[in-house]
Design a protein around this motif. Sequence first.
Motif, PDB file in Angstrom:
ATOM      1  N   VAL A  14       0.849  -1.188   0.000  1.00 39.72           N
ATOM      2  CA  VAL A  14       0.000   0.000   0.000  1.00 39.72           C
ATOM      3  C   VAL A  14       0.887   1.241   0.000  1.00 39.72           C
ATOM      4  N   ILE A  15       0.621   2.143  -0.928  1.00 41.28           N
ATOM      5  CA  ILE A  15       1.292   3.444  -0.921  1.00 41.28           C
ATOM      6  C   ILE A  15       0.348   4.405  -0.215  1.00 41.28           C
ATOM      7  N   PHE A  16       0.720   4.807   1.004  1.00 40.05           N
ATOM      8  CA  PHE A  16      -0.155   5.650   1.819  1.00 40.05           C
ATOM      9  C   PHE A  16       0.021   7.124   1.448  1.00 40.05           C
ATOM     10  N   GLU A  17      -1.098   7.860   1.516  1.00 41.55           N
ATOM     11  CA  GLU A  17      -1.094   9.240   1.043  1.00 41.55           C
ATOM     12  C   GLU A  17      -1.577  10.238   2.094  1.00 41.55           C
ATOM     13  N   ASP A  18      -2.854  10.193   2.445  1.00 44.65           N
ATOM     14  CA  ASP A  18      -3.476  11.277   3.214  1.00 44.65           C
ATOM     15  C   ASP A  18      -3.853  10.822   4.622  1.00 44.65           C
ATOM     16  N   TYR A  19      -3.426  11.613   5.615  1.00 46.24           N
ATOM     17  CA  TYR A  19      -3.743  11.336   7.020  1.00 46.24           C
ATOM     18  C   TYR A  19      -4.872  12.240   7.473  1.00 46.24           C
ATOM     19  N   VAL A  30       4.387   6.818   3.203  1.00 43.10           N
ATOM     20  CA  VAL A  30       5.009   5.527   3.510  1.00 43.10           C
ATOM     21  C   VAL A  30       4.472   4.456   2.559  1.00 43.10           C
ATOM     22  N   THR A  31       5.350   3.580   2.098  1.00 41.66           N
ATOM     23  CA  THR A  31       4.932   2.389   1.363  1.00 41.66           C
ATOM     24  C   THR A  31       5.118   1.195   2.281  1.00 41.66           C
ATOM     25  N   ALA A  32       4.044   0.435   2.494  1.00 38.79           N
ATOM     26  CA  ALA A  32       4.095  -0.648   3.466  1.00 38.79           C
ATOM     27  C   ALA A  32       3.227  -1.813   3.016  1.00 38.79           C
ATOM     28  N   ARG A  33       3.577  -3.005   3.491  1.00 43.31           N
ATOM     29  CA  ARG A  33       2.724  -4.170   3.279  1.00 43.31           C
ATOM     30  C   ARG A  33       1.665  -4.198   4.368  1.00 43.31           C
ATOM     31  N   ALA A  34       0.439  -4.435   3.960  1.00 47.27           N
ATOM     32  CA  ALA A  34      -0.666  -4.409   4.922  1.00 47.27           C
ATOM     33  C   ALA A  34      -1.627  -5.546   4.625  1.00 47.27           C
ATOM     34  N   ARG A  35      -2.173  -6.112   5.689  1.00 44.24           N
ATOM     35  CA  ARG A  35      -3.196  -7.142   5.552  1.00 44.24           C
ATOM     36  C   ARG A  35      -4.571  -6.473   5.558  1.00 44.24           C
TER      37      ARG A  35
END
Length: 414
Positions: free
Chosen positions: A364-369, A393-398
């Motif tokens: 997942v490439i995260f964008e907006d908080y 942040v780019t992270a692996r997510a379930r």
Amino acid sequence: MKACVFTLGCKVNEVESASFMAALEGMGMEVTERLCPADIYVLNTCAVTREAEKKSRQLVARARRYNPSAQVFVVGCASGKDEAAFLSKGVQYAGGAQGKNRLLAELAKRFGGTYCCTENALGYEELPAPVQPRTRAFIKIEDGCNNFCSYCIIPYLRGRVRSRDPEQIVREAENCGRAEVVLTGINISAYDYNGVRLAGLARMLSGVDRRIRLGSVECTVIDEELLNALRSLKNFAPQFHLSLQSGSDGVLKRMNRRYTRAEYLEKCALIYRFFPDAAITTDIIAGFPGETDEDFAQSLSIIDEAGFARVHAFAFSPREGTAAFGMKDTPREVKQGRLQKLLEAGKRAAERYISARMGCVREVIFEDYEGGYTAGYTPEYIKVYAEGDLSGVTARARLVSPYGDGALGEVIEN
């Protein structure tokens, strides 16, 4: 001096506006994309529907409410369709969707600096590298369209297909500094630079270490050569926005779409063979002239048959200057009723697609908080919400459960 570049319409308009912003910053100006008090306004307009054209005309008055003495420059499809309507409002410049280098040359002439118009042998205008403020960079690879679908005004305003030099595209993809690249254009399926077509471009991008996503494509371009080329990319996003417009062969023929229902479904099946978890998204028009109840039923049923992950549905909007403008329009209440049914069916399809992927792990490439959660997107363009501020942040997510317009995600690896 402060400049505002304000945009209506498609992603191509947004990319071009980002190029205008870069050029204005190069002239020493403070630049914003938000409509606010400014000395100069560059308004990039849209004419895809009558409503978009109306909003485009209203933009001049909206800008002048912030600064009545501001200089206003108008470009884009709406100003190309009716240049006189904008010139009558006393703007300093009104150009269309073509020849946007002329706008930049005019701005340089008025506000200092020089600007050289550049155009390749195929007639594609190379604009300044755009300002790309988000985690996703949209890279324009072509302009124009040769399809002349009977409902669409855009080929008349954007002109014939002009393709960008693939070396320029690769260079921008390598240097954009963003986690994801989206290849965009008016009709990227028609990309052809001296024999290098979309599959060839994909192979040239195989060394780019970023997630690569296609913009909207026509089903007619989907074949084994293209899908093999896409599969060879380091980090291809298997989301295909495959324009449909109708599930009825009769309606497709009147729309001047160059495929049948069966051919479209064959292309979907081919995509799933190469990318079993692919998200196929689409557009469907409700109430095209002559659409019968049986025609519409075929548009509804193909949503399930194709296994769409998302459906963008619109009511038919007649555009003067197109072949469909002379056809007998469907009553408004019929169009609205059919549109509602398409939206409901599309919502169910999206819920099915997302629910079937619970428990899967995705990058997942995260964008907006906002509100304690950060939203980002998987390669299949599932919107994932995770707790905490993970912006950029780019992270692996379930994926743990459906949530809002996407899914809740549990980060397992940054």
